[in-house]
Design a protein around this motif. Sequence first.
Motif, PDB file in Angstrom:
ATOM      1  N   LEU A 182       0.927  -1.285   0.025  1.00  9.40           N
ATOM      2  CA  LEU A 182       0.041   0.005   0.204  1.00  9.40           C
ATOM      3  C   LEU A 182       0.861   1.255   0.214  1.00  9.40           C
ATOM      4  O   LEU A 182       2.167   1.330   0.612  1.00  9.40           O
ATOM      5  N   ILE A 183       0.457   2.232  -0.681  1.00 13.04           N
ATOM      6  CA  ILE A 183       1.051   3.533  -0.410  1.00 13.04           C
ATOM      7  C   ILE A 183       0.815   4.244   0.672  1.00 13.04           C
ATOM      8  O   ILE A 183      -0.483   4.524   1.082  1.00 13.04           O
ATOM      9  N   ALA A 184       1.559   4.425   1.750  1.00  7.47           N
ATOM     10  CA  ALA A 184       1.193   4.837   3.035  1.00  7.47           C
ATOM     11  C   ALA A 184       2.509   5.622   3.555  1.00  7.47           C
ATOM     12  O   ALA A 184       3.638   5.551   3.245  1.00  7.47           O
ATOM     13  N   ARG A 185       2.040   6.794   3.975  1.00  8.86           N
ATOM     14  CA  ARG A 185       2.687   7.940   4.137  1.00  8.86           C
ATOM     15  C   ARG A 185       2.829   8.435   5.649  1.00  8.86           C
ATOM     16  O   ARG A 185       1.521   8.826   6.039  1.00  8.86           O
ATOM     17  N   TYR A 186       3.862   8.724   6.478  1.00  5.42           N
ATOM     18  CA  TYR A 186       3.621   9.355   7.747  1.00  5.42           C
ATOM     19  C   TYR A 186       4.106  10.835   7.759  1.00  5.42           C
ATOM     20  O   TYR A 186       5.211  11.008   7.244  1.00  5.42           O
ATOM     21  N   TYR A 187       3.463  11.636   8.463  1.00  4.36           N
ATOM     22  CA  TYR A 187       3.846  13.109   8.648  1.00  4.36           C
ATOM     23  C   TYR A 187       3.724  13.317   9.956  1.00  4.36           C
ATOM     24  O   TYR A 187       2.952  13.092  10.843  1.00  4.36           O
ATOM     25  N   ASP A 188       4.897  14.144  10.590  1.00  4.46           N
ATOM     26  CA  ASP A 188       4.607  14.644  11.767  1.00  4.46           C
ATOM     27  C   ASP A 188       4.531  16.335  11.735  1.00  4.46           C
ATOM     28  O   ASP A 188       5.431  16.956  11.431  1.00  4.46           O
ATOM     29  N   ALA A 189       3.371  16.670  12.087  1.00  4.24           N
ATOM     30  CA  ALA A 189       2.944  18.176  11.843  1.00  4.24           C
ATOM     31  C   ALA A 189       4.006  18.993  12.735  1.00  4.24           C
ATOM     32  O   ALA A 189       3.964  20.263  12.344  1.00  4.24           O
ATOM     33  N   ALA A 190       4.676  18.373  13.562  1.00  6.79           N
ATOM     34  CA  ALA A 190       5.728  19.538  14.557  1.00  6.79           C
ATOM     35  C   ALA A 190       6.932  19.862  13.782  1.00  6.79           C
ATOM     36  O   ALA A 190       7.719  20.590  14.026  1.00  6.79           O
ATOM     37  N   THR A 191       6.991  19.004  12.742  1.00  5.45           N
ATOM     38  CA  THR A 191       8.506  19.056  12.071  1.00  5.45           C
ATOM     39  C   THR A 191       8.344  19.229  10.646  1.00  5.45           C
ATOM     40  O   THR A 191       9.404  19.638   9.930  1.00  5.45           O
ATOM     41  N   GLN A 224      -2.892   5.549  -0.009  1.00  8.17           N
ATOM     42  CA  GLN A 224      -3.930   4.950   0.191  1.00  8.17           C
ATOM     43  C   GLN A 224      -4.073   4.847   1.723  1.00  8.17           C
ATOM     44  O   GLN A 224      -5.282   4.558   2.302  1.00  8.17           O
ATOM     45  N   LEU A 225      -3.027   5.254   2.376  1.00 10.31           N
ATOM     46  CA  LEU A 225      -3.125   5.366   3.986  1.00 10.31           C
ATOM     47  C   LEU A 225      -2.144   6.534   4.393  1.00 10.31           C
ATOM     48  O   LEU A 225      -1.203   6.541   4.176  1.00 10.31           O
ATOM     49  N   LEU A 226      -2.688   7.451   5.095  1.00 10.01           N
ATOM     50  CA  LEU A 226      -1.947   8.391   5.705  1.00 10.01           C
ATOM     51  C   LEU A 226      -2.032   8.595   7.071  1.00 10.01           C
ATOM     52  O   LEU A 226      -2.945   8.130   7.837  1.00 10.01           O
ATOM     53  N   ALA A 227      -0.959   8.990   7.785  1.00  5.86           N
ATOM     54  CA  ALA A 227      -0.616   9.028   9.361  1.00  5.86           C
ATOM     55  C   ALA A 227      -0.495  10.722   9.545  1.00  5.86           C
ATOM     56  O   ALA A 227       0.676  10.959   8.918  1.00  5.86           O
ATOM     57  N   VAL A 228      -0.962  11.323  10.369  1.00  4.48           N
ATOM     58  CA  VAL A 228      -0.605  12.623  10.532  1.00  4.48           C
ATOM     59  C   VAL A 228      -0.438  12.797  12.250  1.00  4.48           C
ATOM     60  O   VAL A 228      -1.290  12.657  12.841  1.00  4.48           O
ATOM     61  N   HIS A 229       0.809  12.796  12.826  1.00  3.79           N
ATOM     62  CA  HIS A 229       0.915  13.016  14.121  1.00  3.79           C
ATOM     63  C   HIS A 229       1.097  14.582  14.677  1.00  3.79           C
ATOM     64  O   HIS A 229       1.138  15.406  13.780  1.00  3.79           O
TER      65      HIS A 229
END
Length: 236
Positions: free
Chosen positions: A70-79, A90-95
Amino acid sequence: MKQLPLDLQLPEPFGFDDFLIGPNLEAFLALKALADGEGQESVIYLWGEAGVGKRHLLQATMARAQEHGLIARYYDAATTDLGETAHGAQLLAVHHVDQLDAETQIVLFGLINAQRERGAAIIMAGPQPPMQLHLREDLRTRLGSGLVFEIQPPADEDKAALLRHRARARGCEVDETVCRWLVTHQSRDLASLTRLLDALDREALAAGRPLTLPFVREALANNALSDKTPGPQSAT
């Protein structure tokens, strides 16, 4: 002669197998289902105090999803700013959604809507429940529109067991009493405890002494690790 320790830092494990589930089984299963391409929910929000494992869960979900192609990406909004690269996954993560500025709050609002329309999913995390965050009202509503889980810390005895497991995975043999003492007398954040145990292991190697509880107490009492312990990292 004093033996010099090898400064080998293994990356922090962020797999599902490394997460201490404790009271978080429902959240764990929901995220695992998404990573396996079996989840039906398009929006999941995790909240809880620092150090309970929110980042671990987000990154574990992304890693497992990528293993399944799957196309999955992680983002940390603090950085990291949310940008065009966030679209199409297809799947996103935003911390750390609480760190979003006015502009990126609008971007995240659009991403949540876009993921839903595409039949894709987005997982987000912050320190408080959606309606307690200092964000736009429409964004707070979107954050709470799917599944919302409070991630709670595990019991101290479980933390001690996992700390020993992580130490042994790094090649550090440590007595269980040391791990129990660290959990009850130092930070209860597992990531911080793991880094501290790594530093203690290096200090014991340099001193040519076993990593025992008397040595740990002595090293900490003498501030022997003040300039050797890595700086704080987010483990939320």
